[in-house]
Design a protein around this motif. Structure first.
Motif, short mmCIF file in Angstrom:
data_model
loop_
_atom_site.label_atom_id
_atom_site.label_comp_id
_atom_site.label_asym_id
_atom_site.label_seq_id
_atom_site.Cartn_x
_atom_site.Cartn_y
_atom_site.Cartn_z
N UNK A 191 -2.88 3.63 -3.34
CA UNK A 191 -3.36 2.38 -3.90
C UNK A 191 -2.61 1.16 -3.39
N UNK A 192 -3.06 0.01 -3.85
CA UNK A 192 -2.46 -1.28 -3.51
C UNK A 192 -2.01 -1.94 -4.81
N UNK A 217 -1.74 -2.31 -10.37
CA UNK A 217 -2.47 -1.71 -9.24
C UNK A 217 -3.84 -2.38 -9.15
N UNK A 218 -4.20 -2.88 -7.96
CA UNK A 218 -5.44 -3.64 -7.81
C UNK A 218 -6.52 -2.87 -7.06
N UNK A 219 -6.16 -1.77 -6.41
CA UNK A 219 -7.15 -0.98 -5.66
C UNK A 219 -6.64 0.44 -5.52
N UNK A 220 -7.56 1.40 -5.64
CA UNK A 220 -7.21 2.81 -5.51
C UNK A 220 -8.20 3.47 -4.58
N UNK A 245 -2.19 -10.43 3.08
CA UNK A 245 -1.59 -11.06 1.91
C UNK A 245 -2.62 -11.42 0.85
N UNK A 246 -3.90 -11.21 1.14
CA UNK A 246 -4.95 -11.36 0.13
C UNK A 246 -5.09 -10.10 -0.71
N UNK A 247 -4.43 -9.00 -0.28
CA UNK A 247 -4.60 -7.71 -0.93
C UNK A 247 -5.69 -6.88 -0.31
N UNK A 248 -6.30 -7.37 0.76
CA UNK A 248 -7.37 -6.66 1.47
C UNK A 248 -6.77 -5.71 2.50
N UNK A 249 -7.19 -4.45 2.47
CA UNK A 249 -6.78 -3.47 3.47
C UNK A 249 -7.88 -3.41 4.51
N UNK A 250 -7.53 -3.69 5.77
CA UNK A 250 -8.55 -3.83 6.81
C UNK A 250 -8.29 -2.86 7.95
N UNK A 291 0.86 -1.18 0.00
CA UNK A 291 0.00 0.00 0.00
C UNK A 291 0.89 1.22 0.00
N UNK A 292 0.63 2.15 -0.90
CA UNK A 292 1.44 3.36 -0.96
C UNK A 292 0.90 4.32 -2.00
#
Length: 215
Positions: free
Chosen positions: A60-61, A70-73, A123-128, A46-47
């Motif tokens: 984003x991630x 990039x998978x999420x913004x 490690x799933x790419x989920x920001x929690x 994330x950055x």
């Protein structure tokens, strides 16, 4: 001097990925442009980033091994104009993205107040986001998987949460150089028998047809 083996170099790179940054942010810290949060096994970061041929900055991630993917913004609809962006906690436990003037460019915007908030990239790419004492048990007050961008990752569900009346759907980038929301959406239509649809604005371009029970 003996040169390290290819395996040793690979191992060092993996250690560097996993130890090269924190994977959790608490209320005593923040994330500034140039910093990253790294998932525990180093799969995702994330950055802040800029798309090719663009000076706008986004939070984003992306995959650690493929920074261009990039998978999420977070702030798709409100890009930063410079590198003064900082992600920090508000008084209520929400994470907020600010610039040098303290203007809010994005927020997790949850209604629940957290006393000891913690933000973690998995490690799933989920920001929690949740209370630091219960985050490890999967008790999340907010998660990026509920607000997908244009990418489906394993564990991310697209569709309706009928109990909460909440819809998760994908929206295309405006272009390869611009992650702001584009014209195309991918979602589930629940009118009649549920089916996946792709729409350009209000015009339906594709529908899967209702599931017939056969994989």
């Amino acid at each position: 001097m003996r040169r390290p083996s290819c395996f040793a170099l690979w191992l060092l790179s993996m250690v560097g990925l996993s130890l090269g940054g924190n994977h959790t942010m608490d209320s005593s810290s923040d994330l500034r442009d140039g910093d990253t949060l790294v998932s525990a096994e180093g799969r995702f970061k994330l950055g802040f980033f800029s798309a090719e041929n663009s000076e706008s900055r986004f939070l984003g991630i992306w995959y650690s091994t493929a920074p261009d993917t990039v998978v999420w913004v977070a702030n798709r609809e409100n890009p930063l104009n410079d590198s003064s962006g900082v992600l920090e906690f508000g008084d209520d436990g929400n994470v907020v993205l600010l610039d040098w003037s303290r203007t809010v460019f994005w927020s997790s915007n949850m209604s629940r107040t957290l006393r000891y908030p913690s933000l973690q990239i998995l490690d799933s790419g989920n920001l929690v986001l949740g209370e630091s004492s219960s985050l490890g048990s999967g008790d999340y007050s907010w998660q990026s998987f509920d607000y997908p961008s244009d990418t489906i990752l394993a564990g991310l569900r697209v569709g309706w949460d009928l109990r909460a009346g909440f819809e998760r759907f994908l929206t295309s980038w405006k272009s390869v150089d611009d992650p702001t929301p584009g014209e195309y959406t991918y979602r589930y239509d629940l009118k009649g028998l549920p089916q996946a649809v792709i729409e350009k604005g209000s015009v339906r371009k594709y529908r899967s047809g209702p599931w017939n029970g056969v994989c």
